[in-house]
Design an enzyme around this catalytic site. Sequence first.
Site, mmCIF file in Angstrom:
data_model
loop_
_atom_site.group_PDB
_atom_site.id
_atom_site.type_symbol
_atom_site.label_atom_id
_atom_site.label_comp_id
_atom_site.label_asym_id
_atom_site.label_seq_id
_atom_site.Cartn_x
_atom_site.Cartn_y
_atom_site.Cartn_z
ATOM 1 N N ASN A 242 0.868 -1.164 0.000
ATOM 2 C CA ASN A 242 0.000 0.000 0.000
ATOM 3 C C ASN A 242 0.913 1.224 0.000
ATOM 4 O OD1 ASN A 242 -1.835 2.016 0.459
ATOM 5 N ND2 ASN A 242 -2.623 1.173 2.382
ATOM 6 N N ARG B 33 -2.546 -1.940 -3.523
ATOM 7 C CA ARG B 33 -3.815 -1.285 -3.219
ATOM 8 C C ARG B 33 -3.910 -0.031 -4.082
ATOM 9 N NH1 ARG B 33 -5.305 2.658 1.691
ATOM 10 N NH2 ARG B 33 -7.549 2.685 1.377
ATOM 11 N N HIS C 275 -12.836 1.612 1.167
ATOM 12 C CA HIS C 275 -12.617 0.484 2.090
ATOM 13 C C HIS C 275 -13.232 -0.801 1.553
ATOM 14 C CE1 HIS C 275 -12.736 3.686 5.525
ATOM 15 N NE2 HIS C 275 -11.476 3.414 5.224
ATOM 16 N N ARG D 109 -12.176 14.222 9.002
ATOM 17 C CA ARG D 109 -13.112 14.542 7.904
ATOM 18 C C ARG D 109 -14.519 14.743 8.448
ATOM 19 N NH1 ARG D 109 -11.434 9.168 4.664
ATOM 20 N NH2 ARG D 109 -9.302 9.183 5.481
ATOM 21 N N GLU E 259 -7.037 -6.534 4.936
ATOM 22 C CA GLU E 259 -7.016 -6.016 3.569
ATOM 23 C C GLU E 259 -5.851 -6.593 2.770
ATOM 24 O OE1 GLU E 259 -7.577 -2.267 5.618
ATOM 25 O OE2 GLU E 259 -8.654 -1.537 3.867
#
Length: 405
Positions: free
Chosen positions: A9, A92, A181, A242, A392
């Site tokens: 990633n 990713r 996600h 956020r 992941e």
Amino acid sequence: MSDKILAVNAGSSSLKFKLFAMPEEVELFQGAADRITGPGDGEFSYKKTGEEKVKLSLNMPNHEVAIDKLLEVLVESGAVTSVEEIKGVGHRVVQGGEFFKDSVLSTPENLEIIESLSSLAPLHNPANIMGVRAFSKALRNATQVLVFDTVFHQTMPEVNYLYPIDRKFYDNHKIRRYGAHGTSHKYVSQTTAEILNKNIADTSVIVAHLGNGASITEVVAGKSVNTSMGFTPTGGLIMGTRTGDIDPTVITYLQKVTGFDADGVNDLITKRSGMLAATGFSNDMRDVEEAVENEEHPHHAQAVVAFDMFIKKIADFITLYAADIIASGKSLDAISFTAGIGENSSTVRKLVVDRLAILSAKIDEVANSTRGTIDITASDSKVKILVIPTEEELMIARDTVRLQG
Ligand code: ADP
């Protein structure tokens, strides 16, 4: 005979990696490089399974230096005898737009498409591409595979991904809900079906991925039907920094009162809002929980309100998606919590489930205080409540093997 597969990633200044023996799915080695490009030295840390973690201070002016170091320590630690053993690298990629409905092999054409989608993920896609290019150079014989965060949500129906704006903005500018996600939501919903011992086609599950970035997904028959993140990962839940969903005119009004341009407001709503702004001091949930518990904490009062806002928003989305499942004639099988907060905060899980009385969902407090993959359902709950640590990287490794052929 097993293959060694690397899942990576690449962020703008970071690189995370995990090496697996596949198809056995055994994790051999993992680590991360942070503060690539500086200023000053960055941190390069790694851990071979069964051994102590190693932390190094390293000057990494670019990702190539970090990758060279990774290949060096993979051999040095004995995780591989030679880098030639690494047969595939899975990357990713955050934004695949509507082009990618599955993971793909890295080709110049696919990389070009990802580049063209950079305006939808300016922080992520360019960094992801840089990672692919650097690994392609360093490991010429390994298959490079691209695994997108958005793919899992490509099954959403129009009614859930269109916004109520002129259709030409979707047709010409691809403005729609994409979600994110996806790899995590897919893994957790699949694992939920396994734990329930049900065929995934017969399951209806809500996955709460609660990390610094957070999203909730309604997964029916193994497919994403709706998800809380929107056009970008700024929508939906209140996150670390956020805003999540917000009246859109707040944005234009902010531009007027602050004089910020679009980039300035974007920075405000993505990096300086959410729990950080609502508590007035931290986006780390551990700090927030501590401030809520300690009445003497200078930010106690603000933290209490912010924490309530955070919990309420999660419960609101779960309730909404549960209602959608029930309205379509199905029943909700499970709510599964994952990611940094979902896996580690028993308080967040308890407070969220306490707000789900309408679903007759109840938590077992003893089970809730333990760790790992756990069933935390109370005996009189109508819905299963699970905690499933997300994987992941394993999903990326699985797709890499699948596409290697
Ligand atoms: P991301 O991948 O989006 O950066 P993570 O999934 O790593 O995020 O989650 C990070 C969040 O998890 C942070 O807000 C951190 O405070 C929270 N977290 C980690 N451990 C705990 C804990 N024991 N209790 C509460 N929150 C925790």
